[in-house]
Motif scaffolding. Structure first.
Motif, PDB file in Angstrom:
ATOM      1  N   ASP A   1      -2.705   5.026   7.596  1.00 52.32           N
ATOM      2  CA  ASP A   1      -4.151   5.013   7.396  1.00 52.32           C
ATOM      3  C   ASP A   1      -4.658   3.599   7.132  1.00 52.32           C
ATOM      4  OD1 ASP A   1      -4.171   7.740   7.717  1.00 52.32           O
ATOM      5  OD2 ASP A   1      -4.314   8.203   5.577  1.00 52.32           O
ATOM      6  N   ALA A   2      -3.913   2.848   6.316  1.00 53.07           N
ATOM      7  CA  ALA A   2      -4.327   1.479   6.007  1.00 53.07           C
ATOM      8  C   ALA A   2      -4.294   0.598   7.246  1.00 53.07           C
ATOM      9  CB  ALA A   2      -3.414   0.899   4.919  1.00 53.07           C
ATOM     10  N   VAL A   3      -3.265   0.777   8.087  1.00 51.58           N
ATOM     11  CA  VAL A   3      -3.148  -0.020   9.312  1.00 51.58           C
ATOM     12  C   VAL A   3      -4.248   0.347  10.301  1.00 51.58           C
ATOM     13  CG1 VAL A   3      -1.699  -0.453  11.335  1.00 51.58           C
ATOM     14  CG2 VAL A   3      -0.691  -0.490   9.044  1.00 51.58           C
ATOM     15  N   HIS A   4      -4.532   1.641  10.423  1.00 49.53           N
ATOM     16  CA  HIS A   4      -5.613   2.051  11.321  1.00 49.53           C
ATOM     17  C   HIS A   4      -6.945   1.458  10.871  1.00 49.53           C
ATOM     18  CE1 HIS A   4      -3.588   5.846  13.209  1.00 49.53           C
ATOM     19  NE2 HIS A   4      -3.078   4.714  13.635  1.00 49.53           N
ATOM     20  N   ALA A   5      -7.230   1.562   9.583  1.00 49.20           N
ATOM     21  CA  ALA A   5      -8.487   1.023   9.064  1.00 49.20           C
ATOM     22  C   ALA A   5      -8.552  -0.485   9.276  1.00 49.20           C
ATOM     23  CB  ALA A   5      -8.627   1.358   7.574  1.00 49.20           C
ATOM     24  N   ALA A   6      -7.444  -1.166   9.047  1.00 46.92           N
ATOM     25  CA  ALA A   6      -7.413  -2.621   9.236  1.00 46.92           C
ATOM     26  C   ALA A   6      -7.582  -2.998  10.700  1.00 46.92           C
ATOM     27  CB  ALA A   6      -6.096  -3.186   8.697  1.00 46.92           C
ATOM     28  N   THR A   7      -6.972  -2.230  11.592  1.00 51.42           N
ATOM     29  CA  THR A   7      -7.086  -2.502  13.029  1.00 51.42           C
ATOM     30  C   THR A   7      -8.536  -2.378  13.476  1.00 51.42           C
ATOM     31  OG1 THR A   7      -4.841  -1.675  13.421  1.00 51.42           O
ATOM     32  CG2 THR A   7      -6.312  -1.809  15.326  1.00 51.42           C
ATOM     33  N   LEU A   8      -9.206  -1.317  13.053  1.00 50.12           N
ATOM     34  CA  LEU A   8     -10.599  -1.113  13.439  1.00 50.12           C
ATOM     35  C   LEU A   8     -11.488  -2.199  12.849  1.00 50.12           C
ATOM     36  CD1 LEU A   8     -10.863   2.771  13.058  1.00 50.12           C
ATOM     37  CD2 LEU A   8     -10.549   1.459  15.161  1.00 50.12           C
ATOM     38  N   ALA A   9     -11.220  -2.595  11.604  1.00 52.40           N
ATOM     39  CA  ALA A   9     -12.014  -3.648  10.967  1.00 52.40           C
ATOM     40  C   ALA A   9     -11.828  -4.983  11.686  1.00 52.40           C
ATOM     41  CB  ALA A   9     -11.632  -3.773   9.491  1.00 52.40           C
ATOM     42  N   GLU A  10     -10.598  -5.297  12.050  1.00 50.58           N
ATOM     43  CA  GLU A  10     -10.335  -6.538  12.782  1.00 50.58           C
ATOM     44  C   GLU A  10     -10.995  -6.509  14.164  1.00 50.58           C
ATOM     45  OE1 GLU A  10      -7.798  -9.419  12.021  1.00 50.58           O
ATOM     46  OE2 GLU A  10      -8.863  -8.803  10.210  1.00 50.58           O
ATOM     47  N   LEU A  11     -10.976  -5.338  14.787  1.00 54.28           N
ATOM     48  CA  LEU A  11     -11.573  -5.199  16.113  1.00 54.28           C
ATOM     49  C   LEU A  11     -13.069  -5.463  16.057  1.00 54.28           C
ATOM     50  CD1 LEU A  11     -10.793  -4.425  19.029  1.00 54.28           C
ATOM     51  CD2 LEU A  11     -11.211  -2.038  18.410  1.00 54.28           C
ATOM     52  N   VAL A  12     -13.729  -4.912  15.047  1.00 50.27           N
ATOM     53  CA  VAL A  12     -15.172  -5.118  14.898  1.00 50.27           C
ATOM     54  C   VAL A  12     -15.483  -6.566  14.526  1.00 50.27           C
ATOM     55  CG1 VAL A  12     -17.193  -4.524  13.497  1.00 50.27           C
ATOM     56  CG2 VAL A  12     -15.660  -2.723  14.309  1.00 50.27           C
TER      57      VAL A  12
ATOM     58  N   LEU B   1      -1.922  -8.340   7.383  1.00 49.47           N
ATOM     59  CA  LEU B   1      -2.468  -8.978   6.189  1.00 49.47           C
ATOM     60  C   LEU B   1      -3.618  -8.168   5.618  1.00 49.47           C
ATOM     61  CD1 LEU B   1      -2.290 -11.441   4.324  1.00 49.47           C
ATOM     62  CD2 LEU B   1      -3.947 -12.578   5.835  1.00 49.47           C
ATOM     63  N   ARG B   2      -4.517  -7.723   6.479  1.00 49.51           N
ATOM     64  CA  ARG B   2      -5.669  -6.943   6.016  1.00 49.51           C
ATOM     65  C   ARG B   2      -5.230  -5.594   5.462  1.00 49.51           C
ATOM     66  NH1 ARG B   2     -11.483  -6.544   7.321  1.00 49.51           N
ATOM     67  NH2 ARG B   2     -11.310  -8.376   8.680  1.00 49.51           N
ATOM     68  N   ALA B   3      -4.199  -4.994   6.058  1.00 47.81           N
ATOM     69  CA  ALA B   3      -3.740  -3.672   5.633  1.00 47.81           C
ATOM     70  C   ALA B   3      -2.887  -3.716   4.374  1.00 47.81           C
ATOM     71  CB  ALA B   3      -2.946  -3.002   6.760  1.00 47.81           C
ATOM     72  N   GLY B   4      -2.384  -4.891   4.051  1.00 45.69           N
ATOM     73  CA  GLY B   4      -1.529  -4.991   2.886  1.00 45.69           C
ATOM     74  C   GLY B   4      -0.102  -4.570   3.137  1.00 45.69           C
ATOM     75  N   VAL B   5       0.376  -4.783   4.369  1.00 47.21           N
ATOM     76  CA  VAL B   5       1.772  -4.473   4.699  1.00 47.21           C
ATOM     77  C   VAL B   5       2.405  -5.708   5.321  1.00 47.21           C
ATOM     78  CG1 VAL B   5       1.265  -2.035   5.082  1.00 47.21           C
ATOM     79  CG2 VAL B   5       1.241  -3.601   7.022  1.00 47.21           C
ATOM     80  N   HIS B   6       3.728  -5.799   5.238  1.00 46.19           N
ATOM     81  CA  HIS B   6       4.418  -6.893   5.895  1.00 46.19           C
ATOM     82  C   HIS B   6       4.452  -6.630   7.401  1.00 46.19           C
ATOM     83  CE1 HIS B   6       5.646  -9.066   2.352  1.00 46.19           C
ATOM     84  NE2 HIS B   6       6.015  -7.926   1.789  1.00 46.19           N
ATOM     85  N   LYS B   7       4.358  -7.677   8.171  1.00 44.74           N
ATOM     86  CA  LYS B   7       4.300  -7.488   9.618  1.00 44.74           C
ATOM     87  C   LYS B   7       5.577  -6.861  10.166  1.00 44.74           C
ATOM     88  CE  LYS B   7       5.703 -12.220  10.845  1.00 44.74           C
ATOM     89  NZ  LYS B   7       5.293 -13.441  11.591  1.00 44.74           N
ATOM     90  N   THR B   8       6.704  -7.054   9.498  1.00 37.63           N
ATOM     91  CA  THR B   8       7.943  -6.410   9.962  1.00 37.63           C
ATOM     92  C   THR B   8       7.842  -4.898   9.828  1.00 37.63           C
ATOM     93  OG1 THR B   8       8.882  -6.791   7.763  1.00 37.63           O
ATOM     94  CG2 THR B   8       9.431  -8.373   9.488  1.00 37.63           C
TER      95      THR B   8
ATOM     96  N   VAL C   1       0.801  -1.219   0.000  1.00 36.66           N
ATOM     97  CA  VAL C   1       0.000   0.000   0.000  1.00 36.66           C
ATOM     98  C   VAL C   1       0.837   1.273   0.000  1.00 36.66           C
ATOM     99  CG1 VAL C   1      -1.922  -1.095   1.163  1.00 36.66           C
ATOM    100  CG2 VAL C   1      -0.160   0.013   2.527  1.00 36.66           C
ATOM    101  N   GLY C   2       2.147   1.175  -0.028  1.00 36.90           N
ATOM    102  CA  GLY C   2       2.960   2.386  -0.041  1.00 36.90           C
ATOM    103  C   GLY C   2       3.585   2.664   1.310  1.00 36.90           C
ATOM    104  N   ARG C   3       3.971   3.909   1.514  1.00 33.55           N
ATOM    105  CA  ARG C   3       4.695   4.270   2.730  1.00 33.55           C
ATOM    106  C   ARG C   3       4.029   5.430   3.459  1.00 33.55           C
ATOM    107  NH1 ARG C   3       9.778   2.014   2.811  1.00 33.55           N
ATOM    108  NH2 ARG C   3      10.479   1.070   0.873  1.00 33.55           N
TER     109      ARG C   3
END
Length: 201
Positions: A19-30, A44-51, A11-13
């Motif tokens: 923003d992608a991680v925040h959105a993914a965190t909230l989606a996973e939480l719900v 995985l949901r945000a499209g970034v490597h966990k590292t 998803v870029g840098r």
């Protein structure tokens, strides 16, 4: 299915990643709740490597706290219709829209789960509600100046009274939360405030 299909979509840098991680965190939480939320699942949901994710957020607690902190920055218009009755209706509608949207549902999921005891999450939750209380202050001040509410009406108590029917339906009865809910909440709050029940102690 090859291994490429399991790789996160990039998803870029910088701000886009955040923003992608925040959105993914909230989606996973719900979707999964706090107990089942993992850093790997968010990545995985945000499209970034966990590292990449671990370089900015040490654990799921910091992830959730940071995502919720963004809720306090959400733009919530302060109504100024010239009437406390219509101002309260606008505030109630705004609350209903927020709490039935994905970010609002994520806030509820955090408030009433194991996440509620995490210091960073508790602070983020406090900031969200402090922000909402501060936004109610000019609404009440103008109503007092116009003679529509008694002197000493407490903005935070007014907002709590306005929010109570909404949260009761969301968290206790499961009844629909809609425009009618907002209308009734506004009228009940207005009646209590005019009766002096919401004055500062």
């Amino acid at each position: 299915m090859d291994s490429e299909s399991h790789r996160p979509r990039q998803v870029g840098r910088g701000a886009k990643v955040r923003d992608a991680v925040h959105a993914a965190t909230l989606a996973e939480l719900v979707e999964k709740g706090y107990a089942a939320l993992t850093v790997e699942g968010v990545a995985l949901r945000a499209g970034v490597h966990k590292t990449t994710l671990y370089r900015r957020w040490a654990d799921r607690e910091s992830l959730v706290a940071d995502a919720l902190a963004d809720l306090s920055a959400m733009d919530v218009p302060i109504p100024d219709t010239g009437s406390i009755e219509s101002d309260l209706r606008e505030l109630a509608r705004s609350l209903v829209r927020m709490m039935t949207a994905p970010k609002g549902r994520a806030l509820l999921a955090a408030m009433f789960s194991g996440a509620a005891d995490v210091p960073g999450v508790a602070e983020a939750r406090r900031q969200v509600f402090d922000d909402r209380f501060s936004r109610a202050e000019p609404v009440v001040a103008r109503a007092v100046e116009r003679g529509e509410l008694p002197e000493g009406t407490d903005p935070s108590e007014l907002l709590k009274a306005l929010a109570a029917p909404v949260y009761f339906r969301l968290l206790v009865t499961g009844d629909p939360v809609d425009e009618i809910t907002a209308e009734r909440a506004a009228l009940l709050t207005l009646a209590g405030a005019r009766a002096g029940a919401l004055r500062r102690r």
